[in-house]
Design a protein around this motif. Sequence first.
Motif, PDB file in Angstrom:
ATOM      1  N   VAL A 197       0.875  -1.168  -0.005  1.00 17.69           N
ATOM      2  CA  VAL A 197      -0.535  -0.382  -0.065  1.00 17.69           C
ATOM      3  C   VAL A 197       0.844   1.206  -0.070  1.00 17.69           C
ATOM      4  CG1 VAL A 197      -2.177   1.479   1.172  1.00 17.69           C
ATOM      5  CG2 VAL A 197      -2.244  -1.692   1.472  1.00 17.69           C
ATOM      6  N   CYS A 234       0.809   4.048  -2.985  1.00 14.74           N
ATOM      7  CA  CYS A 234       0.841   5.057  -3.201  1.00 14.74           C
ATOM      8  C   CYS A 234       1.714   6.631  -3.247  1.00 14.74           C
ATOM      9  CB  CYS A 234       0.027   5.580  -0.761  1.00 14.74           C
ATOM     10  SG  CYS A 234      -1.097   5.131  -0.682  1.00 14.74           S
ATOM     11  N   ARG A 252       0.829  10.108  -3.957  1.00 12.49           N
ATOM     12  CA  ARG A 252      -0.380  10.645  -2.611  1.00 12.49           C
ATOM     13  C   ARG A 252       0.537  10.547  -1.635  1.00 12.49           C
ATOM     14  NH1 ARG A 252      -5.092   6.142  -4.787  1.00 12.49           N
ATOM     15  NH2 ARG A 252      -5.506   7.036  -6.811  1.00 12.49           N
ATOM     16  N   TYR A 253       1.017  11.609  -1.285  1.00  9.87           N
ATOM     17  CA  TYR A 253       1.941  11.727  -0.169  1.00  9.87           C
ATOM     18  C   TYR A 253       1.576  11.094   1.142  1.00  9.87           C
ATOM     19  CZ  TYR A 253       5.292  12.805  -4.434  1.00  9.87           C
ATOM     20  OH  TYR A 253       5.822  12.247  -6.071  1.00  9.87           O
ATOM     21  N   LEU A 254       0.282  12.086   1.189  1.00  9.99           N
ATOM     22  CA  LEU A 254      -0.484  11.593   2.692  1.00  9.99           C
ATOM     23  C   LEU A 254      -0.569  10.838   3.207  1.00  9.99           C
ATOM     24  CD1 LEU A 254      -1.268  13.160   4.985  1.00  9.99           C
ATOM     25  CD2 LEU A 254      -3.142  13.987   3.578  1.00  9.99           C
ATOM     26  N   ALA A 255      -0.938   9.396   2.222  1.00 13.36           N
ATOM     27  CA  ALA A 255      -1.713   8.963   3.000  1.00 13.36           C
ATOM     28  C   ALA A 255      -0.207   8.036   2.322  1.00 13.36           C
ATOM     29  CB  ALA A 255      -2.827   7.777   1.219  1.00 13.36           C
ATOM     30  N   ALA A 256       1.056   7.387   2.139  1.00 18.59           N
ATOM     31  CA  ALA A 256       2.171   7.250   1.277  1.00 18.59           C
ATOM     32  C   ALA A 256       2.819   7.537   3.134  1.00 18.59           C
ATOM     33  CB  ALA A 256       3.110   7.487   0.305  1.00 18.59           C
ATOM     34  N   LEU A 273       1.255   8.625   5.663  1.00 20.84           N
ATOM     35  CA  LEU A 273       0.149   7.945   6.881  1.00 20.84           C
ATOM     36  C   LEU A 273       0.652   6.087   6.938  1.00 20.84           C
ATOM     37  CD1 LEU A 273      -3.199   9.170   6.346  1.00 20.84           C
ATOM     38  CD2 LEU A 273      -1.084   9.609   8.642  1.00 20.84           C
ATOM     39  N   ALA A 274       0.929   5.161   5.450  1.00 20.89           N
ATOM     40  CA  ALA A 274       1.243   4.415   5.790  1.00 20.89           C
ATOM     41  C   ALA A 274       2.272   3.709   6.715  1.00 20.89           C
ATOM     42  CB  ALA A 274       1.298   3.914   4.269  1.00 20.89           C
TER      43      ALA A 274
END
Length: 246
Positions: A12, A16, A21-25, A27-28
């Motif tokens: 994931v 990301c 999608r750096y914010l999602a990355a 958070l992951a």
Amino acid sequence: IDVTVASSVVPVLFYCFYKRRYLAAGLAAVFIMLSRENMPIWMIFIALFFALTRLHHRPSLVFSAILMLISVAYLFVIFRIIIPSFENPSHPYWGFAYSSLGKNIPEALMTVVLHPWEAIRLLFVNQSGETVYNGIKGEFYLVFLLSGAVLLFTRPAWLLLFIPLIAQKMFNDHYLRWGINSFYSIEIVSVLSLSVWSAVAEFRYWKIPVKKWILFLTVVSTLVVTMVKMDTRKARWYDPVKEKIY
């Protein structure tokens, strides 16, 4: 369980990141690092891999640099502040089991830096001195290569993802952790398929039919070696009756 859950989020993170999608990355990545104390070590190498594969994309480089800095800082906080604060003198931290490299993490790092050839040798030899454990490491590398890793030598950057996993696996004092039964196996699996497929996709001068045949042969090779090793293996304490699902 914590390692399995964290490893399942690694693809994931890759998705990301490459979709920008750096914010999602981010958070992951935080989720992965919070799952276990040694995950920031792996995250340092993942961040380095991200940077090397996106050298000409400034936002990706910035994200990679921030991720690496956070990983290094968090690793320092874990081993210098958090773990010591919870340690009991009668029950010290048991996660360090690398006596062949040194008595503690700083000594181990110094051994790797000052004696690199000895460190490389330890990745392949049985350091226990008990001949009954010979061949366990070799079996792991054979399965690893036949499961597609041999293709990664065409794209060496992908091998970065496996360096901390294999190092922590093979430098360990316990022979149970060298083989294909357990210990970092799920982390390796979580990125092996991803890296093999991606490496083949990056073969610019190979036609699509050739790539399909390579992937087909990789699947066949992985299936065959899996079935063979479900019957018999060098790794100790393996129970084929329990594992042979077919």
